[in-house]
Design an enzyme around this catalytic site. Structure first.
Site, PDB file in Angstrom:
ATOM      1  N   LYS A  90      36.483   5.428   4.495  1.00  0.00           N
ATOM      2  CA  LYS A  90      35.930   6.413   3.552  1.00  0.00           C
ATOM      3  C   LYS A  90      34.526   6.039   3.078  1.00  0.00           C
ATOM      4  CE  LYS A  90      39.604   9.241   2.622  1.00  0.00           C
ATOM      5  NZ  LYS A  90      40.926   8.575   2.729  1.00  0.00           N
ATOM      6  N   GLU A 112      36.874  15.069  -5.222  1.00  0.00           N
ATOM      7  CA  GLU A 112      38.318  15.243  -5.343  1.00  0.00           C
ATOM      8  C   GLU A 112      38.981  13.973  -4.819  1.00  0.00           C
ATOM      9  OE1 GLU A 112      36.673  15.951  -2.654  1.00  0.00           O
ATOM     10  OE2 GLU A 112      37.974  15.194  -1.073  1.00  0.00           O
ATOM     11  N   SER A 379      42.238   2.909  10.292  1.00  0.00           N
ATOM     12  CA  SER A 379      41.367   3.560   9.304  1.00  0.00           C
ATOM     13  C   SER A 379      41.317   2.794   7.981  1.00  0.00           C
ATOM     14  CB  SER A 379      41.833   4.990   9.066  1.00  0.00           C
ATOM     15  OG  SER A 379      43.213   5.031   8.746  1.00  0.00           O
TER      16      SER A 379
HETATM   17  C1  LIG Z   1      41.967   9.163   3.474  1.00  0.00           C
HETATM   18  C2  LIG Z   1      42.519   8.345   4.553  1.00  0.00           C
HETATM   19  C3  LIG Z   1      42.924   8.899   5.792  1.00  0.00           C
HETATM   20  C4  LIG Z   1      42.923  10.382   6.063  1.00  0.00           C
HETATM   21  O1  LIG Z   1      41.674  11.001   6.046  1.00  0.00           O
HETATM   22  P1  LIG Z   1      40.921  11.501   7.339  1.00  0.00           P
HETATM   23  O2  LIG Z   1      39.842  12.353   6.815  1.00  0.00           O
HETATM   24  O3  LIG Z   1      41.900  12.239   8.196  1.00  0.00           O
HETATM   25  O4  LIG Z   1      40.408  10.293   8.039  1.00  0.00           O
HETATM   26  C5  LIG Z   1      43.367   8.053   6.798  1.00  0.00           C
HETATM   27  N1  LIG Z   1      43.446   6.719   6.603  1.00  0.00           N
HETATM   28  C6  LIG Z   1      43.083   6.138   5.437  1.00  0.00           C
HETATM   29  C7  LIG Z   1      43.202   4.668   5.304  1.00  0.00           C
HETATM   30  C8  LIG Z   1      42.617   6.933   4.385  1.00  0.00           C
HETATM   31  O5  LIG Z   1      42.262   6.337   3.229  1.00  0.00           O
END
Ligand SMILES: *Cc1c(COP(=O)(O)O)cnc(C)c1O
Length: 399
Positions: A90, A112, A379
């Site tokens: 993020k 948000e 992610s």
């Molecule tokens: C917010 C989040 C996501 C989902 O958001 P995308 O916009 O689909 O990437 C996925 N993994 C983590 C660790 C997140 O914090």
């Protein structure tokens, strides 16, 4: 290129700017500023410096040797976005938007948040850049994510509860758009994924594309060839599109988005938009959304708070229509098993969101041969999920 949006941010039939007239000025101002700065070498140099010196980029492309040996098929590499400052991808988007907002002369960020991850990242960037920050969060989510609410306050951000609707993420998005309409002169809306009206899906994708820019160079260095598949989890779709982007033109690379199926795509307790959703218009864009029989946005469910958005970014909708990318559902149970598997096999505790992509890798790697290579984007890191996973397994950690 097939993947650049056509007029007014269209991706095939998806995307666009379905917004009230009152928001048009803000969106046009942002569009013009982004068009100008995205091509500005000084802006890009400053952003790269922030990525490298503050967020800890480039992130590692780690060869998961134990997992590869255990699964007995394709070589598995993990793109380690979990190692970024604040623990997820993020921060890439947030640093880009905060820097742009500063260049535009804005002094205030609003955002948000659902689980609180994007809110924390935005609060972090605001603290770094000396900007005021307000984060809108559903009252349900505030209760479930009290730790992240406190974290944002520590960072100097005001958290405002949203009690409209179901008091969750989609209501927080609506409220933030409303607030932006009221105050566009000094305020930028730092949106958290590749969704909303143009230019957000394109702009957020460009900031997240650093993931595949690095991963492509790293895999060529490590293996001397491109991967056979790239896997990432899909909520709104920002880490996935960032992971796919620089491979879209490489036809031999399969792009696989892993959606949260929750308790299963044949139940109502799911967030798998591609598998169960229909075409619709919501939050300023045309795309696929989970809807009830009357076309109202359906409540969605996943064990992973970061994946329970009822829609998906318009570029994913286009990649789905064209068949360039595949989207597969992964259940809570499969994701939890993958969460535990990666922890004990590699010593890496993934975010439960990312564990959805790991789960699909566990399914397909053994079906591939040992010369083949897959990249799985992690992610985020999983510390935030430990208590929830314990609860899922019937243990209460008294947090
Ligand atoms: C917010 C989040 C996501 C989902 O958001 P995308 O916009 O689909 O990437 C996925 N993994 C983590 C660790 C997140 O914090």
């Amino acid at each position: 290129m097939t993947n650049s949006p056509t007029s007014r941010g269209r991706f095939g039939i998806h995307g666009g700017q379905y917004i009230p007239e009152t928001l048009m000025n803000a969106v046009i101002e942002l569009e013009e500023a982004y068009d100008r700065y995205k091509a500005d070498p000084a802006f890009n140099a400053e952003l790269t410096e922030l990525f490298n010196s503050y967020a800890g980029r480039p992130s590692l492309l780690y060869f998961a040797a134990n997992m590869t040996a255990d699964l007995g098929g394709a070589k598995v590499y993990l793109k380690r976005e979990d190692l970024n400052h604040t623990g997820a991808h993020k921060i890439n988007n947030v640093l880009g938007q905060a820097l742009l907002a500063k260049k535009m002369g804005k002094t205030r960020l609003i955002a948000e948040t659902g689980a609180g991850q994007h809110g924390v990242a935005t609060a972090t960037a605001a603290a770094l850049m000396g900007m005021e920050c307000v984060v809108y969060m559903g009252v349900e989510d505030m209760e479930r994510q009290a730790l992240n609410v406190y974290r944002m306050r520590l960072l100097g951000t005001e958290v405002r509860g949203v009690s409209a609707g179901t008091g969750t993420l989609k209501d927080a998005v609506s409220e933030t758009f409303r607030e932006w309409t009221n105050r566009i002169d000094d305020t930028h809306y730092c949106l958290g994924s590749v969704m909303g009206p143009h230019p957000f899906p394109t702009m957020v994708r460009d900031f997240q594309a650093v993931i595949s820019r690095e991963a492509r160079a790293q895999i060529l260095e490590a293996e001397g060839k491109l991967p056979d598949a790239v896997l990432a989890c899909v909520g709104g779709g920002s880490n996935a599109i960032g992971s796919f982007y620089h491979f879209i033109g490489d036809e031999g690379v399969r792009l696989i988005g892993c959606e949260a199926a929750g308790r299963g795509i044949d139940t109502w307790e799911t967030a798998a938009t591609m598998s169960t959703g229909k075409l619709g218009i919501f939050h300023g864009m045309k795309s696929y959304f989970c809807q009830d029989e009357y076309g109202q946005i359906a409540p969605v469910y996943s064990i992973s708070a970061g994946l329970d958005y009822p829609g998906v970014g318009p570029e994913h909708a286009m990649l789905h229509d064209s068949g360039r990318a595949e989207y597969v559902p992964v259940t809570d149970e499969e994701a939890v098993c993958a969460f535990e598997y990666l922890s004990r096999t590699e010593g890496v505790i993934p975010a439960i969101e990312s564990a959805h992509a790991v789960a699909h890798a566990i399914k397909i790697a053994p079906t591939m041969d040992t010369e083949q290579v897959i990249i799985v984007t992690l992610s985020g890191r999983g510390d935030k999920d430990v208590a929830a996973i314990a609860r899922y397994r019937g243990e209460d950690l008294h947090e």
